[in-house]
Design an enzyme around this catalytic site. Structure first.
Site, PDB file in Angstrom:
ATOM      1  CG  ASP A 154      -2.246   0.750   0.906  1.00 38.38           C
ATOM      2  OD1 ASP A 154      -2.387   1.939   0.808  1.00 38.38           O
ATOM      3  OD2 ASP A 154      -3.336   0.057   1.033  1.00 38.38           O
ATOM      4  CG  HIS A 235      -5.198   3.837   0.399  1.00 37.26           C
ATOM      5  ND1 HIS A 235      -4.728   2.639   0.373  1.00 37.26           N
ATOM      6  CD2 HIS A 235      -6.450   3.804  -0.097  1.00 37.26           C
ATOM      7  CE1 HIS A 235      -5.688   1.964  -0.217  1.00 37.26           C
ATOM      8  NE2 HIS A 235      -6.786   2.625  -0.692  1.00 37.26           N
ATOM      9  CB  SER A 564      -9.252   0.578  -0.509  1.00 38.90           C
ATOM     10  OG  SER A 564      -8.621   0.631  -1.709  1.00 38.90           O
TER      11      SER A 564
END
Ligand SMILES: *[C@@H]1O[C@H](CO)[C@@H](O)[C@H](O)[C@H]1NC(C)=O
Ligand SMILES: *[C@@H]1O[C@H](CO)[C@@H](O)[C@H](O)[C@H]1NC(C)=O
Ligand SMILES: *[C@@H]1O[C@H](CO)[C@@H](O)[C@H](O)[C@H]1NC(C)=O
Ligand SMILES: *[C@@H]1O[C@H](CO)[C@@H](O)[C@H](O)[C@H]1NC(C)=O
Ligand SMILES: *[C@@H]1O[C@H](CO)[C@@H](O)[C@H](O)[C@H]1NC(C)=O
Length: 782
Positions: A154, A235, A564
């Site tokens: 990620d 994220h 996600s």
């Protein structure tokens, strides 16, 4: 003089031409080069170490480039542990030469992949896992995922986040861990966050060769590409903390979703592999898989993918995942955010666990109460500092207009259109549109105490992280409030926020969640499962504010939506299953999760799509994950390496292509009429059914002895027989096969139809979705 005068312009023209000729610059691109087994003349059984491998890669490339020096400069990764190949910057001719080299299987472009949060970032929200990830029983049994090692590809993590700061509750790092921690940029690991690596050479090579301005990756001028595993985007902190973050009490976003944040496997060890800057490239993804497998992770989570399904042999995620699964690592991926349109699902390889996204039963209510006692229910994430149930003057944006502003700008409350002195101490009524967060920021700076955001169309209402208490209300409520303001002498209002739980129907599929059928291999249903992905609260970076760009707030948690976010929920659950059942294969873990899923909502009705129709297996696969049931599924549909290799045979891959996935020689089974539908997958999918088809499935007993009976809910217009109808298992790990026969009836309709097969011993229900299309339907489906 004459000659000079003519020569001079000629030189200029040539110079200009050489700048414009694309071949000089654009021909250099970055690639991932896959080699076959037994390459570089290595005799069978010889294991090369990393240095020796990279030497052989250099030699091979040098022979193509006819220069050792050039080859050395061109290669930016030598994959050495599990994936046989390297990444390099090459010119078109070199690509051609390499491609025809006998040891090279494929020269694949260093393609870009995307992170899978919602497309608009408007839906970004937060949600803690307390409500929907496992309740105490599975956590107890799995000891909260103790010591399972979860890796995440990620944007890195924010190492100071409280979600990664519970070292004192963790024992020593398991000795099987072979990873390491890159401490660049002040990054520190601990007993919770045990690994950190970053991979940016593919990003850098791609940027450099596409002429995009790329800062030197050590430079801090673009924060998103600092050379460290530090998360500058938020994220990666969010996804990894959702999978395995610590218990953090009083976690919330501006008061919303207040509670104890925690990952699905809160006692797991975590490792971050930063591959997204924030776009992610194949060469870096491949390097990260290679490293993670070598480091000894148990579960890998990837909340990223290409925007549509990509051929397995040119998909770095499919290839990397194959090697991981072969090493017993469960790989969980998001299904994509390209819904609600058909055939948009990505990460469809049958060795991957693919996750769609749905809602939970939580809403972020921000109510407006008017001086006349009427109350309207709106939404916002800002519930922290609501005016304490005390009325404040209520003013329309247009009535708070600054002297030189347009009426229409003031109506929308664009910050520069309002007069601070008229806003101070008031609740401001604004039309929705443009950046609503900037409006609440401007009103906050002007001393305003609240904002009502009025919908002028019946568009959906989405909460956001505002700067003062804010309520986004429906068109109907907007009209009522507007009429109250215009008919009242001294209009007044207050806002009160709360996080409401249990009122609404859930799960409902998120509109962005990508949908089947599987565009690549229609006989494998994808996604496999759905999990919470709407308004999820989890750890964030302190490098940017919760709403991005001009937001100078730094908050430890944020609310975000996307597949996600659903993917790491299932990663955490897979971690718990791995803790309870260390001997289960990745396919067994997936089977347990799928066959115990539910297709009904908290109100006992069928799960719906965001537009209110009944959701189908194309939306949710087997259904919504039920972690407590997954720990004791009774039976599993298992798959092993042979099955995965046979899959590659069945889709027509040559032995050379197969060697990208498997480093030993593999003999495909003799050509047969084997249908891809007969793979021992926990869902049953038959496409273009014309006559009768019989599929064989094998169940393995992972529970107590028992006799299971089959029940079928046949898809409309399809008759289904199961033989035998009962299966008796006497011991654990015993395997029994059955046959399922599907036959279209005369009356069969023209659409995909859905059904269900359940094996039950009275205690366990082992359920598979059945998805069938008839041959005639093909034209209509395209
Ligand atoms: C990158 O570094 C090189 C040499 O160190 C320098 O010449 C170049 O200007 C730098 N590029 C950027 C974008 O900073
Ligand atoms: C969050 O909940 C805790 C415990 O219920 C409470 O003490 C705290 O004040 C709450 N925080 C917010 C911002 O509501
Ligand atoms: C996979 O399972 C099949 C039977 O289901 C067995 O014949 C085969 O040997 C197994 N392959 C591996 C690599 O374990
Ligand atoms: C596939 O082969 C089996 C025997 O191996 C045979 O019984 C069956 O009819 C064949 N099916 C088709 C569609 O050809
Ligand atoms: C199994 O399914 C049947 C039929 O839907 C249902 O009545 C039963 O409660 C289920 N059992 C379990 C343990 O979920």
């Amino acid at each position: 003089m004459k000659t000079a005068a003519t020569v001079f312009p000629t030189v200029l023209v040539l110079l200009l031409l050489s700048f414009q000729t694309p071949s000089a610059l654009a021909a250099r691109k970055s690639y991932v080069v896959y080699l076959g087994r037994n390459s570089h003349g290595v005799s069978k059984g010889t294991v090369l170490n990393g240095v020796e491998m990279s030497r052989t890669y250099h030699k091979l490339l040098a022979s193509c480039m006819k220069s050792k020096e050039k080859a050395k400069q061109a290669i930016f990764y030598s994959y050495s542990s599990h994936i046989n190949g390297f990444a390099a910057i090459l010119e078109d001719e070199e690509v051609e030469q390499l491609s025809s080299h006998p040891e090279v299987v494929l020269v694949s472009p260093n393609d870009e992949y995307e992170l899978q949060t919602t497309r608009t970032w408007e839906f970004m929200g937060l949600e803690e896992s307390g409500g929907h990830v496992p309740d105490d029983s599975i956590w107890k049994k799995a000891r909260f995922g103790e010591d399972v090692i979860i890796g995440n590809l990620d944007t890195g993590v924010w190492p100071e986040s409280p979600s990664f700061d519970c070292s004192d509750t963790m024992g020593d790092i398991p000795s099987r861990w072979k990873g390491s921690c890159d401490t660049s940029d002040g990054f520190k690991c601990n007993k919770k966050l045990i690994g950190a690596k970053y991979f940016n050479k593919g990003f850098s090579a791609a940027a450099a060769t596409t002429g995009r301005v790329v800062p030197n990756l050590t430079a801090a001028d673009d924060a998103s590409v600092t050379s460290s595993a530090r998360d500058e985007a938020g994220h990666g902190s969010h996804t990894l903390s959702t999978a395995g973050g610590c218990f953090v009490p009083n976690a919330n976003l501006l008061g919303s979703a207040n509670g104890t944040a925690k990952g699905g496997s809160p006692k797991a060890r975590l490792a971050t592999y930063k591959v997204c800057w924030p776009s992610c490239y194949a060469a870096d993804i491949t390097a990260a898989f290679d490293a993670a497998i070598q480091d000894g992770v148990d579960i890998l989570s990837l909340s990223l993918g290409s925007s549509g399904a990509r051929e397995y042999s040119s998909d770095s995620i499919a290839i990397g995942a194959f090697h991981a699964v072969r090493n017993g690592i469960t790989v969980v991926c998001s299904a994509g955010n390209s819904g609600p349109y058909a055939s948009t699902v990505t990460n469809v390889a049958p060795w991957i666990l693919t996750v769609g996204a749905s809602t939970v039963d939580r809403r972020f209510v921000s109510s407006v109460t008017l001086g006349n006692g009427e109350q309207y229910k709106g939404f916002s994430f800002h519930t922290n500092t609501s005016p304490a149930k005390q009325f404040y003057p209520l003013i329309r944006g247009v009535d708070a207009k600054s002297a030189d502003a347009d009426d229409s700008d003031a109506k929308y409350c664009f910050p520069e259109a309002l007069d601070s002195s008229k806003v101070k101490g008031k609740v401001v009524f604004c039309m929705r549109g443009g950046s609503d967060v900037e409006k609440s920021q401007g009103i906050s700076q002007a001393g305003g105490v609240g904002v009502i955001l009025a919908n002028s169309f019946s568009t959906s209402i989405s909460p956001q992280a505002h700067f003062v208490p804010t309520s986004m209300v429906s068109k109907q409520d907007s009209d009522s409030i507007a009429s109250y303001i215009s008919t009242t002498q001294s209009p007044e209002a207050y806002l009160s926020g709360e996080t409401e739980i249990g009122e609404v129907v859930a799960p409902v599929m998120a509109s962005f969640s990508s949908v089947g059928p599987n565009r690549l291999t229609s006989e494998i249903l994808k996604p496999d499962i759905t999990a919470p992905g709407m308004y999820i609260l989890a750890a964030y970076t302190e490098s940017v504010g919760p709403t991005g760009g001009g937001d100078n707030r730094r908050l430890p948690f944020n609310i975000i939506s996307g597949t996600s976010m659903s993917c790491p929920h299932v990663t955490g659950i897979a971690g718990l299953l791995k803790t309870i059942h260390p001997d289960w294969s990745p396919a067994a873990i997936r089977s347990a999760i799928m066959t115990t899923a539910t297709t009904t909502s908290n109100k006992g009705e069928a799960i719906l799509t965001s537009s209110g129709s009944n959701a189908t297996p194309f939306n949710y696969g087997a259904g919504h994950v039920q972690p407590n049931k997954a720990m004791d599924p009774g039976l599993v549909y298992d798959l092993n390496l042979t099955d995965h290799l046979n899959f590659l045979c069945y889709i027509g891959y040559s032995s050379t292509q197969i060697s990208m996935f498997y480093d030993k020689s593999y003999q495909c089974p003799a050509k047969s009429n084997t249908s891809l539908s007969s793979i021992n997958y926990p869902s049953i999918t038959v496409t273009e059914l014309s006559g009768e088809i019989t599929l064989t499935r094998t169940l393995k007993n992972v529970g107590t002895p028992g006799t299971y009976t089959a029940t079928v809910r046949a898809p409309t217009g399809i008759s289904i027989g199961v033989e035998p109808e009962t299966l008796k298992f006497e011991k654990s790990n015993e395997e029994k096969s059955f046959q399922i026969t599907l036959k279209p009836e005369e009356t069969a309709g023209s659409e995909y139809v859905f059904g269900q097969l359940t094996w039950s011993d009275g205690v366990h229900n082992v359920t598979s979705p059945i998805t069938v299309s008839r041959a005639e339907n093909r034209v209509q489906l395209m």
